[in-house]
Design a protein around this motif. Structure first.
Motif, mmCIF file in Angstrom:
data_model
loop_
_atom_site.group_PDB
_atom_site.id
_atom_site.type_symbol
_atom_site.label_atom_id
_atom_site.label_comp_id
_atom_site.label_asym_id
_atom_site.label_seq_id
_atom_site.Cartn_x
_atom_site.Cartn_y
_atom_site.Cartn_z
ATOM 1 N N GLY A 34 0.841 -1.196 0.000
ATOM 2 C CA GLY A 34 0.000 0.000 0.000
ATOM 3 C C GLY A 34 0.865 1.230 0.000
ATOM 4 O O GLY A 34 2.082 1.162 -0.147
ATOM 5 N N GLY A 35 0.231 2.368 0.204
ATOM 6 C CA GLY A 35 0.993 3.603 0.169
ATOM 7 C C GLY A 35 0.374 4.679 1.033
ATOM 8 O O GLY A 35 -0.754 4.568 1.491
ATOM 9 N N ALA A 36 1.158 5.736 1.240
ATOM 10 C CA ALA A 36 0.708 6.862 2.044
ATOM 11 C C ALA A 36 1.238 8.154 1.447
ATOM 12 O O ALA A 36 2.386 8.222 1.006
ATOM 13 N N THR A 37 0.393 9.167 1.438
ATOM 14 C CA THR A 37 0.781 10.507 1.029
ATOM 15 C C THR A 37 0.495 11.433 2.200
ATOM 16 O O THR A 37 -0.626 11.448 2.714
ATOM 17 N N ILE A 38 1.509 12.164 2.625
ATOM 18 C CA ILE A 38 1.357 13.101 3.730
ATOM 19 C C ILE A 38 1.584 14.497 3.173
ATOM 20 O O ILE A 38 2.650 14.788 2.622
ATOM 21 N N ILE A 39 0.576 15.354 3.301
ATOM 22 C CA ILE A 39 0.641 16.714 2.775
ATOM 23 C C ILE A 39 0.900 17.655 3.947
ATOM 24 O O ILE A 39 0.143 17.660 4.922
ATOM 25 N N VAL A 40 1.984 18.425 3.859
ATOM 26 C CA VAL A 40 2.390 19.311 4.947
ATOM 27 C C VAL A 40 2.551 20.742 4.432
ATOM 28 O O VAL A 40 2.737 20.956 3.230
ATOM 29 N N PRO A 41 2.519 21.739 5.326
ATOM 30 C CA PRO A 41 2.813 23.116 4.908
ATOM 31 C C PRO A 41 4.261 23.259 4.441
ATOM 32 O O PRO A 41 5.137 22.488 4.839
ATOM 33 N N ASP A 42 4.517 24.257 3.612
ATOM 34 C CA ASP A 42 5.845 24.494 3.049
ATOM 35 C C ASP A 42 6.916 24.764 4.090
ATOM 36 O O ASP A 42 8.079 24.456 3.869
ATOM 37 N N LEU A 63 11.052 23.041 -3.913
ATOM 38 C CA LEU A 63 11.810 24.055 -3.189
ATOM 39 C C LEU A 63 11.654 25.392 -3.898
ATOM 40 O O LEU A 63 12.358 25.693 -4.851
ATOM 41 N N ASN A 64 10.686 26.175 -3.465
ATOM 42 C CA ASN A 64 10.425 27.468 -4.076
ATOM 43 C C ASN A 64 11.457 28.491 -3.613
ATOM 44 O O ASN A 64 11.848 28.489 -2.447
ATOM 45 N N GLY A 66 13.072 31.601 -2.011
ATOM 46 C CA GLY A 66 12.616 32.446 -0.913
ATOM 47 C C GLY A 66 11.872 31.702 0.182
ATOM 48 O O GLY A 66 11.435 32.314 1.158
ATOM 49 N N ARG A 67 11.727 30.408 0.037
ATOM 50 C CA ARG A 67 11.020 29.613 1.045
ATOM 51 C C ARG A 67 11.884 29.504 2.295
ATOM 52 O O ARG A 67 13.075 29.231 2.224
ATOM 53 N N THR A 68 11.283 29.723 3.447
ATOM 54 C CA THR A 68 12.015 29.569 4.699
ATOM 55 C C THR A 68 11.417 28.405 5.471
ATOM 56 O O THR A 68 10.211 28.168 5.441
ATOM 57 N N VAL A 69 12.281 27.665 6.144
ATOM 58 C CA VAL A 69 11.850 26.520 6.930
ATOM 59 C C VAL A 69 11.979 26.880 8.396
ATOM 60 O O VAL A 69 13.010 27.383 8.842
ATOM 61 N N ASP A 70 10.902 26.642 9.147
ATOM 62 C CA ASP A 70 10.878 26.925 10.579
ATOM 63 C C ASP A 70 11.325 25.674 11.321
ATOM 64 O O ASP A 70 10.596 24.685 11.374
ATOM 65 N N SER A 71 12.520 25.713 11.915
ATOM 66 C CA SER A 71 13.052 24.519 12.574
ATOM 67 C C SER A 71 12.286 24.153 13.844
ATOM 68 O O SER A 71 12.425 23.047 14.359
ATOM 69 N N SER A 72 11.445 25.052 14.355
ATOM 70 C CA SER A 72 10.630 24.715 15.526
ATOM 71 C C SER A 72 9.420 23.861 15.136
ATOM 72 O O SER A 72 8.763 23.288 15.997
ATOM 73 N N LYS A 73 9.128 23.769 13.853
ATOM 74 C CA LYS A 73 8.037 22.928 13.350
ATOM 75 C C LYS A 73 8.650 21.688 12.720
ATOM 76 O O LYS A 73 8.792 21.589 11.509
ATOM 77 N N HIS A 74 9.056 20.730 13.560
ATOM 78 C CA HIS A 74 9.789 19.561 13.104
ATOM 79 C C HIS A 74 8.888 18.322 13.134
ATOM 80 O O HIS A 74 8.383 17.948 14.180
ATOM 81 N N LEU A 75 8.714 17.703 11.978
ATOM 82 C CA LEU A 75 7.940 16.478 11.850
ATOM 83 C C LEU A 75 8.892 15.349 11.486
ATOM 84 O O LEU A 75 9.605 15.419 10.483
ATOM 85 N N LEU A 76 8.902 14.292 12.301
ATOM 86 C CA LEU A 76 9.721 13.103 12.053
ATOM 87 C C LEU A 76 8.793 11.988 11.591
ATOM 88 O O LEU A 76 7.839 11.639 12.284
ATOM 89 N N GLY A 86 5.456 5.801 -0.391
ATOM 90 C CA GLY A 86 4.798 6.988 0.085
ATOM 91 C C GLY A 86 5.587 8.225 -0.270
ATOM 92 O O GLY A 86 6.696 8.146 -0.806
ATOM 93 N N GLU A 87 4.995 9.369 0.044
ATOM 94 C CA GLU A 87 5.638 10.627 -0.241
ATOM 95 C C GLU A 87 5.139 11.705 0.701
ATOM 96 O O GLU A 87 4.049 11.611 1.258
ATOM 97 N N VAL A 88 5.976 12.722 0.854
ATOM 98 C CA VAL A 88 5.607 13.930 1.558
ATOM 99 C C VAL A 88 5.537 15.005 0.504
ATOM 100 O O VAL A 88 6.448 15.142 -0.319
ATOM 101 N N LYS A 89 4.451 15.765 0.487
ATOM 102 C CA LYS A 89 4.329 16.824 -0.503
ATOM 103 C C LYS A 89 3.603 18.019 0.092
ATOM 104 O O LYS A 89 3.029 17.929 1.178
ATOM 105 N N SER A 90 3.657 19.132 -0.619
ATOM 106 C CA SER A 90 2.948 20.330 -0.204
ATOM 107 C C SER A 90 2.379 21.017 -1.448
ATOM 108 O O SER A 90 2.830 20.766 -2.555
ATOM 109 N N TYR A 91 1.397 21.872 -1.220
ATOM 110 C CA TYR A 91 0.772 22.596 -2.331
ATOM 111 C C TYR A 91 1.190 24.033 -2.327
ATOM 112 O O TYR A 91 1.501 24.609 -1.360
#
Length: 91
Positions: A34-42, A63-64, A66-76, A86-91
């Motif tokens: 099977g598979g999984a798709t996890i959609i997260v904010p940029d 990777l747009n 000017g995109r900045t990544v907030d290291s306090s929002k860490h998903l493992l 599976g995949e991790v993606k964002s819109y």
């Protein structure tokens, strides 16, 4: 955090309107045929520790400029995929 299991099927988890608790939030994943798709904010910092067996799991976010990544929002994301993926993606 949470757990995702997918056996002979698939799941799409949309976390775009979710917020993470302070520290590291963890999702454990298990996919068999099977598979999984996890959609997260940029701006989330995502770490993938998934063991694939005849399958795969990847971060396909764009990777747009000017995109900045907030290291306090860490998903493992950790776990295993067997004959699936599976995949991790964002819109």
């Amino acid at each position: 955090g949470g757990r995702i299991s997918s056996v002979f099927g698939g799941i799409e988890l949309d976390l775009t309107k979710a917020s993470l608790a302070p520290g590291v939030s963890e999702i454990e994943i298990a996919c068999v045929f099977g598979g999984a798709t996890i959609i997260v904010p940029d701006d989330w910092y995502v770490t993938i520790e998934v063991t694939p067996v005849l399958g795969g799991f990847s971060d396909t976010r764009k990777l747009n400029p000017g995109r900045t990544v907030d290291s306090s929002k860490h998903l493992l994301i950790k776990g295993a995929v067997v004959f699936g993926g599976g995949e991790v993606k964002s819109y």
